[in-house]
Design an enzyme around this catalytic site. Sequence first.
Site, short mmCIF file in Angstrom:
data_model
loop_
_atom_site.label_atom_id
_atom_site.label_comp_id
_atom_site.label_asym_id
_atom_site.label_seq_id
_atom_site.Cartn_x
_atom_site.Cartn_y
_atom_site.Cartn_z
N GLY A 1 54.69 42.64 46.48
CA GLY A 1 54.24 42.25 44.64
C GLY A 1 55.63 42.24 43.74
N GLN B 1 58.69 36.28 47.47
CA GLN B 1 57.50 35.56 47.75
C GLN B 1 58.59 34.30 48.40
OE1 GLN B 1 55.38 34.43 43.84
NE2 GLN B 1 54.17 32.40 45.20
N ASP C 1 55.12 35.17 51.90
CA ASP C 1 54.20 34.03 51.16
C ASP C 1 52.85 34.74 51.61
OD1 ASP C 1 52.62 32.46 49.95
OD2 ASP C 1 53.88 30.33 49.83
N VAL C 2 51.88 35.29 50.82
CA VAL C 2 51.05 35.75 51.42
C VAL C 2 49.53 34.26 51.96
CG1 VAL C 2 50.66 37.78 50.85
CG2 VAL C 2 49.54 36.30 49.07
N ALA D 1 46.64 33.51 39.89
CA ALA D 1 45.15 31.98 39.82
C ALA D 1 46.16 31.14 39.10
CB ALA D 1 43.85 32.40 38.72
N TYR E 1 40.47 35.89 31.46
CA TYR E 1 40.59 36.22 32.90
C TYR E 1 39.67 35.50 33.97
CZ TYR E 1 42.41 40.01 36.22
OH TYR E 1 43.32 40.26 37.08
N LYS F 1 39.00 39.97 41.57
CA LYS F 1 39.61 41.66 41.35
C LYS F 1 38.36 42.30 42.32
CE LYS F 1 43.66 41.55 39.96
NZ LYS F 1 45.17 41.64 41.10
N ILE G 1 49.41 45.38 30.90
CA ILE G 1 50.94 45.39 31.48
C ILE G 1 51.90 43.73 31.43
CG2 ILE G 1 53.41 46.21 32.09
CD1 ILE G 1 51.31 48.10 33.16
N LEU H 1 55.26 39.54 34.72
CA LEU H 1 54.56 38.05 34.69
C LEU H 1 53.87 36.54 34.85
CD1 LEU H 1 58.64 37.19 37.01
CD2 LEU H 1 58.13 35.95 34.49
N1 LIG Z 1 49.95 43.23 34.22
C1 LIG Z 1 48.78 43.74 33.91
O1 LIG Z 1 48.19 43.87 32.70
C2 LIG Z 1 47.78 44.07 35.47
C3 LIG Z 1 47.09 44.86 35.02
C4 LIG Z 1 46.30 44.75 36.17
C5 LIG Z 1 45.81 44.46 37.39
N2 LIG Z 1 47.40 43.76 37.50
C6 LIG Z 1 47.64 43.27 38.38
O2 LIG Z 1 48.49 44.09 39.57
C7 LIG Z 1 49.24 42.56 40.31
C8 LIG Z 1 50.55 42.88 39.66
O3 LIG Z 1 51.26 41.93 38.58
P1 LIG Z 1 52.25 42.41 37.76
O4 LIG Z 1 51.35 42.31 36.52
O5 LIG Z 1 53.61 43.25 37.99
O6 LIG Z 1 52.97 40.75 37.93
P2 LIG Z 1 53.50 40.15 38.77
O7 LIG Z 1 54.41 39.02 38.50
O8 LIG Z 1 55.21 41.37 38.70
O9 LIG Z 1 53.78 40.25 39.91
C9 LIG Z 1 52.88 39.72 40.82
C10 LIG Z 1 53.44 39.57 41.94
O10 LIG Z 1 52.91 38.82 42.93
C11 LIG Z 1 53.35 38.16 43.39
N3 LIG Z 1 52.67 36.82 44.16
C12 LIG Z 1 51.98 36.07 44.04
N4 LIG Z 1 51.49 34.53 44.68
C13 LIG Z 1 51.87 35.21 45.97
C14 LIG Z 1 52.19 34.79 47.26
N5 LIG Z 1 51.13 33.74 47.69
N6 LIG Z 1 52.28 35.55 47.69
C15 LIG Z 1 53.30 36.69 47.76
N7 LIG Z 1 53.37 36.89 46.39
C16 LIG Z 1 52.69 36.59 45.64
C17 LIG Z 1 54.60 37.24 43.00
O11 LIG Z 1 55.71 36.89 43.51
C18 LIG Z 1 55.10 38.88 41.98
O12 LIG Z 1 55.84 39.43 42.69
C19 LIG Z 1 48.76 42.21 40.30
O13 LIG Z 1 47.46 41.51 41.41
C20 LIG Z 1 47.68 41.93 39.19
O14 LIG Z 1 46.47 41.54 39.18
C21 LIG Z 1 48.36 43.60 36.41
#
Ligand SMILES: NC(=O)c1ccc[n+]([C@@H]2O[C@H](COP(=O)([O-])OP(=O)(O)OC[C@H]3O[C@@H](n4cnc5c(N)ncnc54)[C@H](O)[C@@H]3O)[C@@H](O)[C@H]2O)c1
Length: 262
Positions: free
Chosen positions: A13, A40, A64-65, A95, A157, A164, A193, A196
């Site tokens: 991720g 990914q 790619d999951v 999503a 959301y 989630k 936070i 992307l």
């Molecule tokens: N940013 C926030 O506000 C926040 C708050 C709470 C939870 N989260 C969660 O934290 C996690 C990381 O997100 P983030 O905010 O660091 O954003 P990010 O965009 O930096 O990371 C999301 C990651 O998911 C990967 N991804 C998406 N689809 C994929 C697939 N098919 N196969 C493999 N990888 C895939 C992307 O390549 C990316 O590396 C997520 O689960 C997100 O829901 C984020």
Amino acid sequence: MGFMSGKKALIVGLASKRSIAWGIAKAFSREGAELAFTYQNEKLKPRVETMAKELNSDITFPLDVANDDEINAVVPTLNKHWSTLDILVHSVGFAPRDQLAGTFVESITREGFQIAHDISSYSLAGLAKATLPLMKNSQGAILTLSYLGAIRAIPNYNVMGLAKASLEANVRFLAADLGPQGIRVNGISAGAIKTLAAAGISDFRKMLTHMERVAPIRRNITPEDVGNAAAFLCSDLAAGVTGEIMYVDGGFSKIGMHLDES
Ligand SMILES: NC(=O)c1ccc[n+]([C@@H]2O[C@H](COP(=O)([O-])OP(=O)(O)OC[C@H]3O[C@@H](n4cnc5c(N)ncnc54)[C@H](O)[C@@H]3O)[C@@H](O)[C@H]2O)c1
């Protein structure tokens, strides 16, 4: 010597230096863990390789999951470098953009529901199952990232809240199954936070401003805040903790009402 010294961690991720996964990777590296990363797609490959190098890791490979072949290739690929795996970090969520704007009722579609749940929740179970041969009896830990939308209705959301909620149930079921095999499974529910993934949520900036004003610590959460909590949860310091969702949100989820506008 850091408190994760000798641990081998796979981080799924990482997309940019704003990623929560980057905050986690930095904390793990500081505490002495060895790291491997997935990317990914080919577009992210050079960026992830460069970031991995910064943390002394040259283990990077595609995942790619949504693709079962790539999930099944994780263990053979890791096995070229490591014979065991102590930690799996699942920091993945997705999503389609049209699902993250407008009301829940207006935006929800069968396809949006399926994609959100497949990528954001199923993938945790899929990866836990696939990596079990390497993690078994490692006194290891699996960690995923959730959000308050799992338990509260948050504007825009939408279907990600349902995904989630599924993810948090996933944590509990995996914890029950894998605990006897020496693996703990936890989640961190992080505050908003700017990353992307978050940029896809409509009015995300307003969420940040609101949280900064209302959260007891009166600031937004950083990937480093999450990284430090993740390091604790994935280390032996948290040996008695499993099936837990830990809130790293500055206390935002604990507030029922905020009247002071200052
Ligand atoms: N940013 C926030 O506000 C926040 C708050 C709470 C939870 N989260 C969660 O934290 C996690 C990381 O997100 P983030 O905010 O660091 O954003 P990010 O965009 O930096 O990371 C999301 C990651 O998911 C990967 N991804 C998406 N689809 C994929 C697939 N098919 N196969 C493999 N990888 C895939 C992307 O390549 C990316 O590396 C997520 O689960 C997100 O829901 C984020």
